[in-house]
Design a protein around this motif. Structure first.
Motif, mmCIF file in Angstrom:
data_model
loop_
_atom_site.group_PDB
_atom_site.id
_atom_site.type_symbol
_atom_site.label_atom_id
_atom_site.label_comp_id
_atom_site.label_asym_id
_atom_site.label_seq_id
_atom_site.Cartn_x
_atom_site.Cartn_y
_atom_site.Cartn_z
ATOM 1 N N ASN A 96 -3.293 4.342 -6.748
ATOM 2 C CA ASN A 96 -4.276 4.665 -5.707
ATOM 3 C C ASN A 96 -5.062 3.429 -5.275
ATOM 4 O OD1 ASN A 96 -3.793 7.426 -5.349
ATOM 5 N ND2 ASN A 96 -5.175 7.997 -7.013
ATOM 6 N N MET A 97 -5.452 2.601 -6.237
ATOM 7 C CA MET A 97 -6.221 1.397 -5.890
ATOM 8 C C MET A 97 -5.367 0.400 -5.103
ATOM 9 S SD MET A 97 -9.173 2.167 -6.770
ATOM 10 C CE MET A 97 -9.863 0.682 -6.138
ATOM 11 N N SER B 146 0.828 -1.207 0.000
ATOM 12 C CA SER B 146 0.000 0.000 0.000
ATOM 13 C C SER B 146 0.860 1.255 0.000
ATOM 14 C CB SER B 146 -0.901 0.004 1.233
ATOM 15 O OG SER B 146 -1.507 1.260 1.407
ATOM 16 N N ASN C 80 -10.613 5.142 -13.714
ATOM 17 C CA ASN C 80 -9.715 4.442 -14.634
ATOM 18 C C ASN C 80 -10.053 4.811 -16.077
ATOM 19 O OD1 ASN C 80 -7.661 2.743 -15.447
ATOM 20 N ND2 ASN C 80 -8.920 0.906 -15.342
ATOM 21 N N TYR D 13 -4.333 6.059 -11.047
ATOM 22 C CA TYR D 13 -5.484 5.293 -10.564
ATOM 23 C C TYR D 13 -5.050 3.932 -10.014
ATOM 24 C CZ TYR D 13 -9.822 2.618 -10.607
ATOM 25 O OH TYR D 13 -10.885 1.818 -10.243
ATOM 26 N N THR D 14 -4.203 3.235 -10.765
ATOM 27 C CA THR D 14 -3.738 1.917 -10.337
ATOM 28 C C THR D 14 -2.972 2.015 -9.018
ATOM 29 O OG1 THR D 14 -3.635 1.160 -12.630
ATOM 30 C CG2 THR D 14 -2.359 -0.096 -11.008
ATOM 31 N N LYS E 144 -4.272 6.591 -15.696
ATOM 32 C CA LYS E 144 -4.463 5.177 -15.376
ATOM 33 C C LYS E 144 -3.376 4.666 -14.434
ATOM 34 C CE LYS E 144 -7.144 4.202 -19.451
ATOM 35 N NZ LYS E 144 -7.439 3.353 -20.551
ATOM 36 N N ALA F 98 -5.071 1.925 -1.637
ATOM 37 C CA ALA F 98 -6.308 1.873 -0.860
ATOM 38 C C ALA F 98 -6.647 0.457 -0.409
ATOM 39 C CB ALA F 98 -7.452 2.454 -1.690
ATOM 40 N N ILE F 99 -6.528 -0.508 -1.300
ATOM 41 C CA ILE F 99 -6.850 -1.890 -0.941
ATOM 42 C C ILE F 99 -5.864 -2.414 0.107
ATOM 43 C CG2 ILE F 99 -6.955 -4.265 -1.815
ATOM 44 C CD1 ILE F 99 -8.044 -2.985 -4.467
#
Length: 140
Positions: free
Chosen positions: A117-118, A83, A104, A114-115, A111, A121-122
């Motif tokens: 960030n994902m 993370s 996305n 976004y990737t 992109k 976050a996960i």
């Protein structure tokens, strides 16, 4: 302190360092009266990574006291590390290229943000859930 806690402290320190170094372009953007979107991007990178690194170090301090099996301890640590590095890519890169990465779509730069960030976050969510689970196991 166990090996997992030491790994988390090390990587938390690296994320913290990247966050502190992000303060340099943040200050430059403020002094040059750069557009507010760019200043905001660097502010988010500086403060978010500094807080994320500090949080990882805090997790490492309590990790040895948690009642977690070794697998869950490893998942807590490595999801937090992944993370942190996801955000280390997303936040400074997003500030640099001027993208927020909230969806996305759009150009490849967005992109990438976004990737990152994902992933960030996960990983943060998994680490926080395991922290709460470990605390509950320890007090019950």
């Amino acid at each position: 302190m166990n090996q997992l806690a030491i790994h988390l402290t090390l990587h938390g320190g690296i994320v913290l360092l990247i966050g502190l170094l992000s303060g340099i372009p943040y200050g430059v953007a403020i002094n040059q009266k750069t557009h507010e979107d760019i200043v905001r991007g660097w502010r988010v990178a500086h403060s978010g990574l500094s807080m994320g690194g500090t949080t990882m170090i805090a997790f490492s301090a309590v990790l040895p006291s948690l009642e977690l099996n070794p697998l869950f301890s490893s998942i807590l640590v490595w999801s937090s590390v992944i993370s942190g590095y996801g955000f280390c890519i997303a936040l400074p890169y997003g500030a640099w290229v001027g993208h927020r990465g909230l969806a996305n779509d759009g150009p490849v730069q967005n992109k990438i943000v976004y990737t990152g960030n994902m992933i960030g976050a996960i990983g943060s969510l998994v680490g926080a859930l395991l922290l709460v689970f470990g605390c509950l196991n320890s007090i019950l």
